[in-house]
Write an enzyme that holds these catalytic residues in place. Structure first.
Site, PDB file in Angstrom:
ATOM      1  CB  THR A 187      -3.914  -3.473   5.708  1.00 25.44           C
ATOM      2  OG1 THR A 187      -5.195  -4.033   6.122  1.00 25.44           O
ATOM      3  CG2 THR A 187      -3.561  -3.383   4.438  1.00 25.44           C
ATOM      4  NE  ARG A 191     -14.942  -4.602   5.504  1.00 25.25           N
ATOM      5  CZ  ARG A 191     -13.725  -4.492   5.623  1.00 25.25           C
ATOM      6  NH1 ARG A 191     -12.940  -5.061   5.271  1.00 25.25           N
ATOM      7  NH2 ARG A 191     -13.290  -3.104   5.863  1.00 25.25           N
ATOM      8  N   GLY A 239     -12.928  -4.687   1.701  1.00 26.80           N
ATOM      9  CA  GLY A 239     -12.632  -3.506   2.217  1.00 26.80           C
ATOM     10  C   GLY A 239     -11.952  -2.561   1.075  1.00 26.80           C
ATOM     11  CG  ASP A 240      -9.049   0.163   2.164  1.00 32.26           C
ATOM     12  OD1 ASP A 240      -9.270  -0.477   2.804  1.00 32.26           O
ATOM     13  OD2 ASP A 240      -8.053   0.864   2.089  1.00 32.26           O
ATOM     14  CB  THR A 273      -3.213   0.476   6.638  1.00 29.48           C
ATOM     15  OG1 THR A 273      -3.594  -0.522   7.498  1.00 29.48           O
ATOM     16  CG2 THR A 273      -2.187   1.620   7.060  1.00 29.48           C
ATOM     17  N   GLY A 274      -6.462   1.048   7.138  1.00 28.06           N
ATOM     18  CA  GLY A 274      -7.457   1.323   8.061  1.00 28.06           C
ATOM     19  C   GLY A 274      -8.867   1.142   7.808  1.00 28.06           C
ATOM     20  N   GLY A 311     -11.560   0.496   6.110  1.00 24.84           N
ATOM     21  CA  GLY A 311     -11.690   0.634   4.581  1.00 24.84           C
ATOM     22  C   GLY A 311     -12.812   1.067   4.000  1.00 24.84           C
TER      23      GLY A 311
HETATM   24  N1  GLY Z   1      -8.011  -1.708   5.151  1.00 24.26           N
HETATM   25  C1  GLY Z   1      -8.290  -2.736   5.171  1.00 24.26           C
HETATM   26  C2  GLY Z   1      -9.762  -3.318   5.210  1.00 24.26           C
HETATM   27  O1  GLY Z   1     -10.655  -2.246   5.597  1.00 24.26           O
HETATM   28  O2  GLY Z   1     -10.164  -4.301   4.930  1.00 24.26           O
END
Ligand code: GLY
Length: 365
Positions: free
Chosen positions: A199, A227, A229-230, A250-251, A253
């Protein structure tokens, strides 16, 4: 003099030239920027010297572009946009070109951006067709009454906005194709495939003290069922507020969403600030009548580098305790820029108006 003593007692620092008054003092106005290209188990034995060189060069180029916008007097939101576009165009990272594949071997991209000066924000989730998802997030912010659009509707909005469109094969790289083939052939589990998350994100403070943050990603290799993410969630992967900070994450999510990481860090900084001023006021010497000899004014202070770092580290520690991996970059309205992560490494870089510019990959540098 008394005031600086109070500041020291309260573990605060003078708000130096970051604010608008800098120009009145004849000093050059300050700016700062931090970027990331993902965090994860990034170890020296997993990165070839060529990859190391190529990633550092890409981070450097992105930093240079953002720094130029800021040093020319441009806005934080424009610096963040320009920086993320470069990272999206670079196949080293999991955003734009180089995005990971879903279970169905498609790409579903997520992105968001926020302006700390007025708390406006734009985000897109599960999109494709747009070359630069950050531009679509920006268009949602600037040209729609909404904060978040998703899927086919967001793709239609992108075309209506005249953003550059690409065919599905644009995002593909041999590396990402191999990753999804390995997952589908069950040679590797979805949980293991992303030994690093790619990311990308940027945060900045411009010469007027305004903050901005943005994030862009392809998400997780082999993701299914729509799905998300964050990264496109304002408050989880991205947040900016002139009163506190700008954050891009980043990580993993799901954990960043559960903790609301980006907003949580900004809120803690914002709430700590009045508390710190009250501490400073308590330390003000009394006059002959027993009254405070002066009233502490909030504009004279900033939280110290150590306090900002501690707040970011505390939230990342809580993320780790939940089981989440990853990290954040931060910028503050006082010119600080930095990182916090609980993984072996994070692709990262920062630059300031004082001439500092650095990029790093591994946790020990
Ligand atoms: N941090 C990116 C995701 O989990 O999609």
């Amino acid at each position: 003099m008394i005031r600086s003593t109070v500041a020291a007692i309260a573990m605060l620092c003078w708000a130096s030239s970051a604010m608008a008054q800098a120009d009145d003092d004849g000093e050059e106005s300050r700016w700062s920027i931090a970027i990331h290209g993902g965090a994860g188990t990034i170890k020296r034995d997993k990165i070839t010297p060529e990859q190391d060189k190529s990633i550092r060069a890409a981070l450097g180029e992105a930093l240079k572009a953002g720094s130029k916008v800021l040093s020319d007097g441009g806005s934080a939101i424009d610096a963040v946009t320009a920086t993320i576009m470069i990272l999206e165009n670079d196949p080293n990272f999991n955003a734009g070109k180089g995005a990971v594949f879903t279970w169905e071997k498609t790409n579903e991209l997520d992105s968001s951006i926020m302006d700390g000066s007025d708390l406006t924000a734009g985000a897109v989730a599960g999109i494709n067709g747009t070359k630069n998802p950050i531009l679509l997030a920006r268009a949602v912010k600037d040209h729609s009454p909404h904060v978040m659009l998703s899927g086919a509707g967001a793709n239609q909005f992108s075309r209506e906005q005249g953003l550059e469109q690409v065919t599905p094969d644009y995002y593909a790289t041999p590396y990402r194709l191999q990753q999804i083939e390995d997952v589908l052939a069950k040679k590797v589990s979805v949980a293991d495939v992303d030994y690093k998350f790619g990311t990308v994100g940027a945060v900045a403070m411009d010469q007027n003290g305004h903050m901005a943050a943005g994030t862009s990603t392809g998400g997780m290799t082999g993701k299914r069922w729509g799905r998300i993410g964050d990264s496109p969630i304002i408050g989880a992967g991205t947040y900016a507020d002139d009163r506190s900070c700008a954050i891009s994450a980043t990580g993993s999510g799901e954990y960043f969403i559960r903790l609301g990481v980006a907003h949580e860090i900004c809120a803690r900084i914002r709430m700590r600030f009045p508390e710190a001023i009250r501490e400073a006021q308590r330390a003000v010497p009394k006059d002959a009548d027993g009254n405070d000899s002066y009233v502490v004014h909030g504009s004279e202070f900033q939280l110290s580098d150590a306090e900002i770092q501690q707040i970011a580290d505390d939230v990342i520690a809580e993320l780790g305790a939940l089981g989440g991996d990853g990290g954040i970059i931060y910028a503050t309205p006082w010119g600080q820029a930095g990182y916090s992560f609980n993984t072996a490494g994070m692709y990262r870089g920062k630059a300031t108006s004082e001439g500092d510019m650095s990029v790093a990959i591994y946790g020990d540098e």
